[in-house]
Design a protein around this motif. Structure first.
Motif, short mmCIF file in Angstrom:
data_model
loop_
_atom_site.label_atom_id
_atom_site.label_comp_id
_atom_site.label_asym_id
_atom_site.label_seq_id
_atom_site.Cartn_x
_atom_site.Cartn_y
_atom_site.Cartn_z
N ALA A 187 0.83 -1.21 0.00
CA ALA A 187 0.00 0.00 0.00
C ALA A 187 0.86 1.26 0.00
O ALA A 187 0.53 2.25 -0.66
CB ALA A 187 -0.92 -0.01 1.22
N THR A 188 1.98 1.22 0.71
CA THR A 188 2.88 2.38 0.75
C THR A 188 3.50 2.62 -0.62
O THR A 188 3.67 3.77 -1.06
CB THR A 188 3.98 2.18 1.81
OG1 THR A 188 3.38 1.81 3.05
CG2 THR A 188 4.79 3.45 2.00
N GLU A 202 7.87 -1.79 8.29
CA GLU A 202 7.87 -2.23 6.89
C GLU A 202 7.57 -1.07 5.95
O GLU A 202 8.08 -1.02 4.83
CB GLU A 202 6.89 -3.38 6.68
CG GLU A 202 5.44 -3.05 6.95
CD GLU A 202 4.53 -4.23 6.66
OE1 GLU A 202 4.32 -4.53 5.47
OE2 GLU A 202 4.04 -4.85 7.62
N ALA A 203 6.73 -0.13 6.38
CA ALA A 203 6.39 1.00 5.52
C ALA A 203 7.59 1.90 5.27
O ALA A 203 7.72 2.51 4.20
CB ALA A 203 5.25 1.82 6.14
N PRO A 261 5.33 10.51 3.06
CA PRO A 261 5.01 10.82 4.45
C PRO A 261 4.16 9.70 5.06
O PRO A 261 3.10 9.38 4.55
CB PRO A 261 4.23 12.13 4.37
CG PRO A 261 4.56 12.71 3.02
CD PRO A 261 4.78 11.53 2.13
N ILE A 262 4.66 9.10 6.13
CA ILE A 262 3.97 7.98 6.77
C ILE A 262 3.45 8.45 8.13
O ILE A 262 4.23 8.92 8.97
CB ILE A 262 4.92 6.78 6.93
CG1 ILE A 262 5.49 6.36 5.58
CG2 ILE A 262 4.20 5.60 7.59
CD1 ILE A 262 6.70 5.45 5.69
N TYR A 263 2.15 8.31 8.35
CA TYR A 263 1.54 8.73 9.60
C TYR A 263 1.14 7.49 10.41
O TYR A 263 0.12 6.87 10.12
CB TYR A 263 0.31 9.60 9.34
CG TYR A 263 0.62 10.93 8.69
CD1 TYR A 263 0.81 12.07 9.46
CD2 TYR A 263 0.74 11.04 7.31
CE1 TYR A 263 1.10 13.30 8.86
CE2 TYR A 263 1.02 12.26 6.70
CZ TYR A 263 1.21 13.39 7.49
OH TYR A 263 1.49 14.60 6.89
N SER A 288 10.55 -7.15 13.28
CA SER A 288 11.23 -5.93 12.82
C SER A 288 10.49 -5.27 11.66
O SER A 288 10.72 -4.11 11.35
CB SER A 288 12.65 -6.28 12.36
OG SER A 288 12.62 -7.08 11.19
N GLY A 289 9.58 -6.03 11.02
CA GLY A 289 8.83 -5.49 9.90
C GLY A 289 9.58 -5.57 8.59
O GLY A 289 9.05 -5.18 7.55
#
Length: 514
Positions: free
Chosen positions: A129-130, A150-151, A158-160, A266-267
């Protein structure tokens, strides 16, 4: 009122943008209704109760006579999973006027599962999705805090990260209430640790050499030998001599594991995968499947190792599933509604006993199988499948001296250095002609002709091998690819006679069936 936000649905390994549209108004008959349309599965339909409780327990309200219609567009795309909870709740708050914003609510990609108290739970497919948010040039992506690692593999988005529904509200209503996080350079995260080492393997110098060649060229390998000769031990140490994952490879592997809900704490997947399914696995378990297809063991081994122990004990139909991915490096799963293609760039390493009892040809123990049993056992592996396995290697019983010896073999670090050097030669060679091939095992027909030229003496040796071993066209190509890899390990520009001769010796099954 009508509102809309964006979310995403996973199809194969890709995330497709989904437009979450919400219409709210009071019902004329004083009876409220909450319905979701747009091909939702059971988990999406159940969002009605989760969303209702989360909104109320977060301090907002839903009137009992409120009629709510949620449309997930495009309507012909099957939607599954709880990741639509958060975008649906956000869109309802916007539609009912309980949250107002000057920002474009459709400029964020939102996904997350809601608990009844309004807290946000992790979901699958966040990395995919990112990547979609990056491709669509969205202003940001709103995700559960547990999915942050992971994102952050994706830079420039920009990740919120949010913990509750109220955090999402704050993003829309308060500048700076939730600060965005940006991806970090991959090198800062890389830390590869192995618990095993090739130095632990006693003897088996020929098998160790075969594994090094397999690692250097990305070749598939089949080991045959009696019980206890070290086949499994060797297979488990193959990842320790493979080159580290590149950033792009790590993202591909992490994406697959995220979709399969098998992501690490850890993702991020940093080590090459090593998958070893039991021989009772079903076709779907190996290839992938489901109403909406999900990755199987083959795709979970992408950019890593798929180890099939007791190779002939796997179902014949399951083994034949391997033929397409071994050739095409992808696997396609077709269903009535759609077909999904998953990456399957695997390195197959298989092991088998020479017969049902395991001691055919053993120097110490007598085989108890009759010739018919031996042939029936070997015939479980079809010719086309064996043709696709580059290296066939015998792994004999260890001698008494080898077992008692305290001498250790060469460690994985030293072998890996040679493997990386050989791989770098290959990458430079293929990139010089604009090819996307990354290893000798993946060479196409034109590349084999261009990079595997033989001297006249080499042609004569290979001609004799074709006559004696009855090589197929595919086996012929396999020998040339292996020869090229051996030459690369030695830093040789040309394929010499010694390289070709060693490659022919690594095709044991061709000799047995000739």
């Amino acid at each position: 009122m009508l509102s809309r936000v964006s979310s995403a649905s996973i199809v194969g390994i890709n995330a497709i943008e989904v437009d979450v549209q919400v219409d709210t108004h009071k019902s004329r008959d004083s009876k409220g209704k909450f319905m979701i349309v747009g091909l939702p599965d059971a988990a999406v339909k159940e969002a009605t109760e989760r969303v209702r409780a989360a909104i109320i327990n977060s301090g907002y309200s839903l009137e009992f006579n409120m009629r709510i219609v949620v449309n997930l567009a495009p309507a012909d795309l099957k939607k599954e999973g709880p990741s639509f909870d958060l975008p649906i709740a956000t869109a309802i708050l916007l539609a009912t006027g309980q949250v107002t914003t000057t920002a474009n609510s459709n400029d964020y990609l939102i996904l997350g599962e809601l608990s009844l108290d309004g807290s946000v739970r992790e979901v699958t497919g966040t990395l995919s999705a990112t990547l979609t948010a990056q491709k669509l040039k969205k202003g940001g992506i709103i995700i559960p805090e547990e999915n942050l690692n992971e994102a952050t593999l994706v830079e420039d988005v920009p990740i919120y990260p949010v913990k509750t529904l109220n955090d999402v509200v704050n993003i829309f209503t308060s500048d700076g209430a939730v600060l965005p996080v940006f991806g970090q350079p991959f090198e800062e995260k890389f830390d590869e640790i192995f618990s095993v080492d090739m130095a632990e393997v006693k003897g088996q110098y020929a098998a160790r050499r075969a594994l090094e060649i397999a690692a250097a060229g990305g070749h598939n390998i089949l080991m045959s030998g009696p019980p206890g000769s070290g086949k499994t031990m060797l297979a488990k140490r193959l990842p320790t001599i493979l080159p580290p994952l590149t950033k792009d490879e790590a993202m591909e592997v992490t994406n697959i594991y995220s979709i399969a809900n098998m992501i690490s704490k850890s993702g991020i997947i940093l080590n090459r995968p090593f998958r070893s399914p039991h021989h009772t696995i079903s076709n779907a378990g190996l290839s992938g499947g489901g109403m909406i297809p999900r990755p199987g063991e083959i795709s979970l081994s992408h950019k890593g190792v798929l180890f099939l122990d007791e190779f002939p004990e796997f179902g014949r139909s399951a083994l034949e599933v391997l033929r397409q991915p071994m050739e095409d490096r992808v696997i396609t799963i077709s269903r009535a509604s759609a077909a999904s293609t998953f990456p399957a760039d695997i390195q197959l390493i298989a092991s088998m006993n020479p017969c049902p009892c395991g001691y055919f040809g053993d120097s110490k123990r007598r085989c108890t199988c009759n010739p018919i049993q031996v042939e029936r056992y070997k015939s479980k592996l079809s010719g086309p499948l064996l043709d696709r396995i580059d290296i066939h290697m015998s792994v004999p019983r260890l001698t008494k001296d080898e077992l008692l010896s305290a001498q250790t073999g060469e460690d994985s670090r030293s072998i890996r250095a040679r493997v990386i050097a050989a791989r770098n030669i290959q990458l430079a060679r293929f990139s010089s002609v604009g090819s996307d091939t990354t290893s000798n095992a993946g060479m196409k027909s034109g590349e084999i002709k261009q990079f595997c030229a033989l001297s006249q003496q080499g042609k004569d040796i290979l001609s004799a091998a074709i006559d004696k071993l009855h090589l197929s066209a595919r086996s012929f190509d396999r020998i040339l690819k292996i020869s090229r890899t051996i030459a690369d390990l030695e830093g040789s520009e040309n394929i010499e006679i010694s390289h070709l001769s060693e490659a022919i010796r690594l095709r044991n099954f061709d000799k047995q069936y000739s």
